[in-house]
Design a protein around this motif. Structure first.
Motif, PDB file in Angstrom:
ATOM      1  N   PRO A  96       0.811  -1.230   0.000  1.00  0.00           N
ATOM      2  CA  PRO A  96       0.000   0.000   0.000  1.00  0.00           C
ATOM      3  C   PRO A  96       0.841   1.275   0.000  1.00  0.00           C
ATOM      4  N   HIS A  97       2.108   1.171   0.383  1.00  0.00           N
ATOM      5  CA  HIS A  97       2.982   2.345   0.405  1.00  0.00           C
ATOM      6  C   HIS A  97       3.673   2.587  -0.933  1.00  0.00           C
ATOM      7  N   LEU A  98       3.520   1.668  -1.887  1.00  0.00           N
ATOM      8  CA  LEU A  98       4.208   1.814  -3.169  1.00  0.00           C
ATOM      9  C   LEU A  98       3.446   2.797  -4.050  1.00  0.00           C
ATOM     10  N   ALA A  99       4.156   3.795  -4.535  1.00  0.00           N
ATOM     11  CA  ALA A  99       3.530   4.832  -5.362  1.00  0.00           C
ATOM     12  C   ALA A  99       3.124   4.274  -6.719  1.00  0.00           C
ATOM     13  N   ALA A 100       2.141   4.922  -7.342  1.00  0.00           N
ATOM     14  CA  ALA A 100       1.797   4.587  -8.723  1.00  0.00           C
ATOM     15  C   ALA A 100       3.032   4.794  -9.591  1.00  0.00           C
ATOM     16  N   GLY A 101       3.343   3.799 -10.409  1.00  0.00           N
ATOM     17  CA  GLY A 101       4.548   3.849 -11.224  1.00  0.00           C
ATOM     18  C   GLY A 101       5.780   3.327 -10.517  1.00  0.00           C
ATOM     19  N   GLY A 102       5.654   3.040  -9.208  1.00  0.00           N
ATOM     20  CA  GLY A 102       6.765   2.485  -8.449  1.00  0.00           C
ATOM     21  C   GLY A 102       6.994   1.019  -8.787  1.00  0.00           C
ATOM     22  N   VAL A 103       8.144   0.518  -8.396  1.00  0.00           N
ATOM     23  CA  VAL A 103       8.545  -0.847  -8.759  1.00  0.00           C
ATOM     24  C   VAL A 103       8.561  -1.748  -7.527  1.00  0.00           C
ATOM     25  N   LEU A 104       7.933  -2.905  -7.669  1.00  0.00           N
ATOM     26  CA  LEU A 104       7.950  -3.953  -6.648  1.00  0.00           C
ATOM     27  C   LEU A 104       8.884  -5.059  -7.111  1.00  0.00           C
ATOM     28  N   ALA A 105       9.903  -5.361  -6.313  1.00  0.00           N
ATOM     29  CA  ALA A 105      10.848  -6.441  -6.616  1.00  0.00           C
ATOM     30  C   ALA A 105      10.670  -7.550  -5.581  1.00  0.00           C
ATOM     31  N   ILE A 106      10.612  -8.776  -6.043  1.00  0.00           N
ATOM     32  CA  ILE A 106      10.453  -9.935  -5.164  1.00  0.00           C
ATOM     33  C   ILE A 106      11.546 -10.940  -5.505  1.00  0.00           C
TER      34      ILE A 106
ATOM     35  N   ALA B  72       0.309 -10.564  -6.482  1.00  0.00           N
ATOM     36  CA  ALA B  72       0.467  -9.187  -6.939  1.00  0.00           C
ATOM     37  C   ALA B  72       0.121  -9.064  -8.418  1.00  0.00           C
ATOM     38  N   LEU B  73       0.617  -9.978  -9.215  1.00  0.00           N
ATOM     39  CA  LEU B  73       0.396  -9.908 -10.660  1.00  0.00           C
ATOM     40  C   LEU B  73      -1.080 -10.098 -11.001  1.00  0.00           C
ATOM     41  N   GLU B  74      -1.720 -11.035 -10.322  1.00  0.00           N
ATOM     42  CA  GLU B  74      -3.127 -11.328 -10.613  1.00  0.00           C
ATOM     43  C   GLU B  74      -4.083 -10.279 -10.055  1.00  0.00           C
ATOM     44  N   SER B  75      -3.580  -9.371  -9.216  1.00  0.00           N
ATOM     45  CA  SER B  75      -4.434  -8.310  -8.691  1.00  0.00           C
ATOM     46  C   SER B  75      -4.830  -7.312  -9.771  1.00  0.00           C
ATOM     47  N   GLY B  76      -4.063  -7.279 -10.852  1.00  0.00           N
ATOM     48  CA  GLY B  76      -4.310  -6.319 -11.915  1.00  0.00           C
ATOM     49  C   GLY B  76      -3.703  -4.953 -11.651  1.00  0.00           C
ATOM     50  N   ASP B  77      -3.006  -4.823 -10.527  1.00  0.00           N
ATOM     51  CA  ASP B  77      -2.408  -3.544 -10.158  1.00  0.00           C
ATOM     52  C   ASP B  77      -0.999  -3.354 -10.709  1.00  0.00           C
TER      53      ASP B  77
ATOM     54  N   SER C 152      15.679 -15.630 -10.292  1.00  0.00           N
ATOM     55  CA  SER C 152      14.561 -15.708  -9.354  1.00  0.00           C
ATOM     56  C   SER C 152      14.056 -14.332  -8.927  1.00  0.00           C
ATOM     57  N   LEU C 153      14.605 -13.274  -9.525  1.00  0.00           N
ATOM     58  CA  LEU C 153      14.167 -11.914  -9.210  1.00  0.00           C
ATOM     59  C   LEU C 153      13.054 -11.497 -10.168  1.00  0.00           C
ATOM     60  N   ARG C 154      11.897 -11.123  -9.601  1.00  0.00           N
ATOM     61  CA  ARG C 154      10.775 -10.640 -10.400  1.00  0.00           C
ATOM     62  C   ARG C 154      10.571  -9.151 -10.130  1.00  0.00           C
ATOM     63  N   LEU C 155      10.245  -8.423 -11.192  1.00  0.00           N
ATOM     64  CA  LEU C 155      10.062  -6.976 -11.118  1.00  0.00           C
ATOM     65  C   LEU C 155       8.688  -6.619 -11.667  1.00  0.00           C
ATOM     66  N   LEU C 156       7.921  -5.858 -10.892  1.00  0.00           N
ATOM     67  CA  LEU C 156       6.571  -5.451 -11.275  1.00  0.00           C
ATOM     68  C   LEU C 156       6.444  -3.943 -11.094  1.00  0.00           C
ATOM     69  N   ARG C 157       5.837  -3.276 -12.082  1.00  0.00           N
ATOM     70  CA  ARG C 157       5.597  -1.841 -11.948  1.00  0.00           C
ATOM     71  C   ARG C 157       4.135  -1.601 -11.603  1.00  0.00           C
ATOM     72  N   ARG C 158       3.903  -0.793 -10.580  1.00  0.00           N
ATOM     73  CA  ARG C 158       2.537  -0.494 -10.179  1.00  0.00           C
ATOM     74  C   ARG C 158       1.875   0.402 -11.228  1.00  0.00           C
ATOM     75  N   SER C 159       0.695  -0.001 -11.628  1.00  0.00           N
ATOM     76  CA  SER C 159      -0.017   0.750 -12.661  1.00  0.00           C
ATOM     77  C   SER C 159      -0.437   2.111 -12.135  1.00  0.00           C
ATOM     78  N   PRO C 160      -0.416   3.137 -12.966  1.00  0.00           N
ATOM     79  CA  PRO C 160      -0.789   4.480 -12.531  1.00  0.00           C
ATOM     80  C   PRO C 160      -2.190   4.553 -11.938  1.00  0.00           C
ATOM     81  N   ALA C 161      -3.099   3.694 -12.429  1.00  0.00           N
ATOM     82  CA  ALA C 161      -4.486   3.774 -11.986  1.00  0.00           C
ATOM     83  C   ALA C 161      -4.778   2.934 -10.764  1.00  0.00           C
ATOM     84  N   SER C 162      -3.804   2.181 -10.271  1.00  0.00           N
ATOM     85  CA  SER C 162      -4.069   1.252  -9.153  1.00  0.00           C
ATOM     86  C   SER C 162      -4.092   1.984  -7.827  1.00  0.00           C
TER      87      SER C 162
END
Length: 214
Positions: free
Chosen positions: A159-169, A190-195, A204-214
């Motif tokens: 919830p603290h990740l800004a729109a356009g921010g990157v989530l690394a797992i 996270a991926l299936e949330s649509g955000d 094994s490193l995955r990178l996801l960008r938070r969508s601007p509208a999420s």
């Protein structure tokens, strides 16, 4: 976002490669490059162990003119406890009989000359998340790998990740034969949330960008 021509701090990158820990060099560099390219704002790491991944993030933070905040209780994950695969007797505090990775972490950060860019918080991640207020540009989840703790880290910090921010797992293994499934399950959640939209990861490193509208 970092300006064109900004590159990773090479001294800290070399220190990260040489530091004790479990992150492969190619995944570490991919982590650092992703943090370097993230939007403007704080970089935060959940789970620092002895500081190897922290130094990769510090190489990006210094180049960006910022800092990396890392949170860890430093009592070790489940796999670091007595009788588990990654237990290291040298990390046990002889006075308390408990794992204590903080001294080793501090030595690694100091030896690399990274104390000016690393802000270390000794706390449980979910407790610190409740106190955090600033939108994050980059969030790296690499804490305890049980389902309970991995899900808790995802729920308390994303919830603290800004729109356009990157989530690394880290340690995302689709095949159970390759590793534990908790990080894989939070990645899928996270991926299936649509955000999020997926970026190019490494190993094994995955990178996801938070969508601007999420």
């Amino acid at each position: 976002m970092s300006s064109p021509g900004i590159v990773l701090d090479q001294e800290l990158l070399t220190a990260a490669v040489e530091a004790a820990g479990f992150m492969p060099a190619d995944e570490g560099r991919a982590l650092a490059e992703a943090a370097l390219a993230a939007p403007d704002g704080p970089i935060l790491e959940v789970g620092s162990y002895l500081g190897k991944s922290t130094l990769y993030l510090a190489a990006a933070a210094r180049a960006r003119g910022g800092k990396v905040v890392t949170v860890d209780h430093h009592r070790g994950s489940e796999e670091h406890q007595v009788g588990w695969e990654y237990h290291d007797p040298g990390l046990v505090d002889p006075h308390l009989g408990k794992i204590d990775t903080l001294p080793g972490f501090r030595r690694a950060i100091a030896a690399a000359g990274a104390e000016d860019v690393v802000v270390a918080v000794v706390a449980r991640a979910e407790e610190f998340a409740a106190l955090w207020a600033a939108p994050l540009a980059f969030l790296f989840l690499d804490g305890s790998h049980t389902d309970e703790s991995a899900q808790r880290d995802l729920a308390s910090w994303t919830p603290h990740l800004a729109a356009g921010g990157v989530l690394a797992i880290h340690d995302v293994f689709p095949d159970p034969a390759d590793g534990g499934q908790a990080p894989y399950r939070i990645y899928r959640k996270a991926l299936e949330s649509g955000d999020y939209v997926e970026l190019t990861g490494c190993g094994s490193l995955r990178l996801l960008r938070r969508s601007p509208a999420s």
